[in-house]
Design an enzyme around this catalytic site. Structure first.
Site, PDB file in Angstrom:
ATOM      1  N   LYS A  14       0.836  -1.207   0.000  1.00 29.23           N
ATOM      2  CA  LYS A  14       0.000   0.000   0.000  1.00 29.23           C
ATOM      3  C   LYS A  14       0.875   1.264   0.000  1.00 29.23           C
ATOM      4  O   LYS A  14       0.588   2.206  -0.727  1.00 29.23           O
ATOM      5  CB  LYS A  14      -0.945   0.030   1.212  1.00 29.23           C
ATOM      6  CG  LYS A  14      -1.936  -1.109   1.258  1.00 29.23           C
ATOM      7  CD  LYS A  14      -2.959  -0.923   2.370  1.00 29.23           C
ATOM      8  CE  LYS A  14      -2.384  -0.913   3.756  1.00 29.23           C
ATOM      9  NZ  LYS A  14      -1.838  -2.207   4.224  1.00 29.23           N
ATOM     10  N   ARG A  89     -10.175   0.137   8.595  1.00 30.43           N
ATOM     11  CA  ARG A  89      -9.784  -1.224   8.946  1.00 30.43           C
ATOM     12  C   ARG A  89     -10.895  -1.952   9.689  1.00 30.43           C
ATOM     13  O   ARG A  89     -10.716  -3.104  10.084  1.00 30.43           O
ATOM     14  CB  ARG A  89      -8.542  -1.194   9.831  1.00 30.43           C
ATOM     15  CG  ARG A  89      -7.237  -1.282   9.040  1.00 30.43           C
ATOM     16  CD  ARG A  89      -6.147  -0.857   9.988  1.00 30.43           C
ATOM     17  NE  ARG A  89      -4.930  -1.584   9.889  1.00 30.43           N
ATOM     18  CZ  ARG A  89      -3.792  -1.019   9.469  1.00 30.43           C
ATOM     19  NH1 ARG A  89      -3.773   0.209   9.023  1.00 30.43           N
ATOM     20  NH2 ARG A  89      -2.683  -1.701   9.494  1.00 30.43           N
ATOM     21  N   ARG A 128      11.324  -6.472   5.163  1.00 28.95           N
ATOM     22  CA  ARG A 128      11.176  -5.057   5.522  1.00 28.95           C
ATOM     23  C   ARG A 128      11.743  -4.789   6.918  1.00 28.95           C
ATOM     24  O   ARG A 128      12.313  -3.729   7.178  1.00 28.95           O
ATOM     25  CB  ARG A 128       9.686  -4.681   5.487  1.00 28.95           C
ATOM     26  CG  ARG A 128       9.420  -3.226   5.802  1.00 28.95           C
ATOM     27  CD  ARG A 128       8.000  -2.841   5.460  1.00 28.95           C
ATOM     28  NE  ARG A 128       7.080  -3.112   6.538  1.00 28.95           N
ATOM     29  CZ  ARG A 128       5.751  -2.974   6.427  1.00 28.95           C
ATOM     30  NH1 ARG A 128       5.215  -2.592   5.293  1.00 28.95           N
ATOM     31  NH2 ARG A 128       4.961  -3.214   7.446  1.00 28.95           N
ATOM     32  N   ARG A 134      10.758  -0.846  12.572  1.00 29.05           N
ATOM     33  CA  ARG A 134       9.411  -0.831  13.133  1.00 29.05           C
ATOM     34  C   ARG A 134       9.262  -1.984  14.113  1.00 29.05           C
ATOM     35  O   ARG A 134       9.414  -3.144  13.749  1.00 29.05           O
ATOM     36  CB  ARG A 134       8.376  -0.976  12.011  1.00 29.05           C
ATOM     37  CG  ARG A 134       8.083   0.324  11.309  1.00 29.05           C
ATOM     38  CD  ARG A 134       7.104   0.137  10.190  1.00 29.05           C
ATOM     39  NE  ARG A 134       5.826  -0.432  10.615  1.00 29.05           N
ATOM     40  CZ  ARG A 134       4.737  -0.411   9.861  1.00 29.05           C
ATOM     41  NH1 ARG A 134       4.768   0.158   8.670  1.00 29.05           N
ATOM     42  NH2 ARG A 134       3.621  -0.956  10.290  1.00 29.05           N
ATOM     43  N   ARG A 145      -0.715  -8.674  13.765  1.00 27.62           N
ATOM     44  CA  ARG A 145      -1.229  -7.759  12.729  1.00 27.62           C
ATOM     45  C   ARG A 145      -1.946  -8.532  11.624  1.00 27.62           C
ATOM     46  O   ARG A 145      -3.000  -8.107  11.145  1.00 27.62           O
ATOM     47  CB  ARG A 145      -0.089  -6.915  12.141  1.00 27.62           C
ATOM     48  CG  ARG A 145       0.389  -5.868  13.127  1.00 27.62           C
ATOM     49  CD  ARG A 145       1.739  -5.317  12.750  1.00 27.62           C
ATOM     50  NE  ARG A 145       1.695  -4.581  11.507  1.00 27.62           N
ATOM     51  CZ  ARG A 145       2.737  -4.438  10.689  1.00 27.62           C
ATOM     52  NH1 ARG A 145       3.881  -5.009  10.964  1.00 27.62           N
ATOM     53  NH2 ARG A 145       2.620  -3.736   9.596  1.00 27.62           N
TER      54      ARG A 145
HETATM   55  P1  AMP Z   1       0.111   0.501   9.240  1.00 29.93           P
HETATM   56  O1  AMP Z   1       1.341   1.313   9.022  1.00 29.93           O
HETATM   57  O2  AMP Z   1      -1.034   0.941   8.386  1.00 29.93           O
HETATM   58  O3  AMP Z   1       0.375  -0.979   9.133  1.00 29.93           O
HETATM   59  O4  AMP Z   1      -0.364   0.767  10.755  1.00 29.93           O
HETATM   60  C1  AMP Z   1       0.487   0.508  11.853  1.00 29.93           C
HETATM   61  C2  AMP Z   1      -0.350   0.343  13.122  1.00 29.93           C
HETATM   62  O5  AMP Z   1      -1.085   1.556  13.375  1.00 29.93           O
HETATM   63  C3  AMP Z   1      -1.413  -0.750  13.071  1.00 29.93           C
HETATM   64  O6  AMP Z   1      -0.899  -2.034  13.366  1.00 29.93           O
HETATM   65  C4  AMP Z   1      -2.383  -0.254  14.153  1.00 29.93           C
HETATM   66  O7  AMP Z   1      -1.872  -0.466  15.444  1.00 29.93           O
HETATM   67  C5  AMP Z   1      -2.382   1.253  13.897  1.00 29.93           C
HETATM   68  N1  AMP Z   1      -3.386   1.630  12.883  1.00 29.93           N
HETATM   69  C6  AMP Z   1      -3.152   2.210  11.667  1.00 29.93           C
HETATM   70  N2  AMP Z   1      -4.290   2.447  11.012  1.00 29.93           N
HETATM   71  C7  AMP Z   1      -5.286   1.994  11.818  1.00 29.93           C
HETATM   72  C8  AMP Z   1      -6.694   1.929  11.671  1.00 29.93           C
HETATM   73  N3  AMP Z   1      -7.308   2.371  10.572  1.00 29.93           N
HETATM   74  N4  AMP Z   1      -7.407   1.403  12.711  1.00 29.93           N
HETATM   75  C9  AMP Z   1      -6.803   0.962  13.828  1.00 29.93           C
HETATM   76  N5  AMP Z   1      -5.479   0.971  14.015  1.00 29.93           N
HETATM   77  C10 AMP Z   1      -4.711   1.481  13.020  1.00 29.93           C
END
Ligand code: AMP
Length: 189
Positions: A14, A89, A128, A134, A145
């Site tokens: 993404k 999400r 990654r 991270r 996740r």
């Molecule tokens: P990402 O970089 O999109 O994988 O997001 C990293 C982390 O941020 C996720 O594992 C969640 O803990 C939190 N997060 C990001 N977007 C959301 C969302 N839309 N709803 C809930 N938690 C989120």
């Protein structure tokens, strides 16, 4: 004005595809993951609240996520199209997003779901992890996740399918080919 949700599990590409789409179409990029990371890095009160949750690989509660998203939308009243990356999400988030768009006499016009098999996702994230720094790319966090995705996030797909907004694109292969497939969806309509 065209608004797009780029949808997919962790490691689906993404972020990579978002960068290319922004360059080509000039979307305002809203990545809730990036926003949360900014808050934790800068130790804001929101950042302190969500750090532990994020580090565990769990989803941040809807109330917090939706409020942060709304604030971001309000900061960009003149946007000529949003690209939502990592949001929604949950079905509640998807409904809130439709509501916010409606209040601005707009809507979500495209949902593009990147389809990548679970095995490939795990391999990509393991790679990654070597450079991303991270905490949530660690194996046990990653498991959480991926489970959050298949347990909660995947239910957003039927929500968008129901009103005919869902487009699935094969997320495996060369980055440029995947990008062309996404552009073909956007340019077709
Ligand atoms: P990402 O970089 O999109 O994988 O997001 C990293 C982390 O941020 C996720 O594992 C969640 O803990 C939190 N997060 C990001 N977007 C959301 C969302 N839309 N709803 C809930 N938690 C989120």
């Amino acid at each position: 004005m065209v608004n797009l949700v780029l949808f997919g599990p962790p490691g689906a590409g993404k972020g990579t595809q978002s960068e290319k789409l922004i360059e080509k179409y000039g979307f305002v990029h809203i990545s809730t993951g990036d926003l949360f990371r900014w808050h934790t890095k800068n130790e804001t009160s929101l950042g302190k609240k969500v750090k532990e949750i994020m580090d565990s690989g769990a989803l941040v509660p809807d109330s917090i996520t939706i409020a942060m998203l709304k604030e971001e939308l309000d900061k960009n009243p003149d946007a000529n199209g949003f690209l939502f990356d990592g949001f929604p999400r949950t079905v509640d988030q998807a409904q809130a997003l439709d509501q916010f768009m409606k209040e601005n006499n707009s809507g979500i016009h495209f949902v593009i779901a990147l389809d990548v098999p679970e095995k490939e996702l795990r391999e990509r994230i393991a790679k990654r992890k070597l450079t991303s720094n991270r905490a949530d790319d660690e194996v046990e966090k990653l498991n959480k996740r991926v489970n959050e995705y298949f347990g909660k996030t995947i239910h957003v797909l039927p929500y968008y399918k129901k009103n005919d907004r869902l487009n699935t694109v094969n997320g495996v292969g060369e980055i440029d080919k995947i990008f062309s497939a996404i552009c073909a969806v956007l340019d077709k309509k």
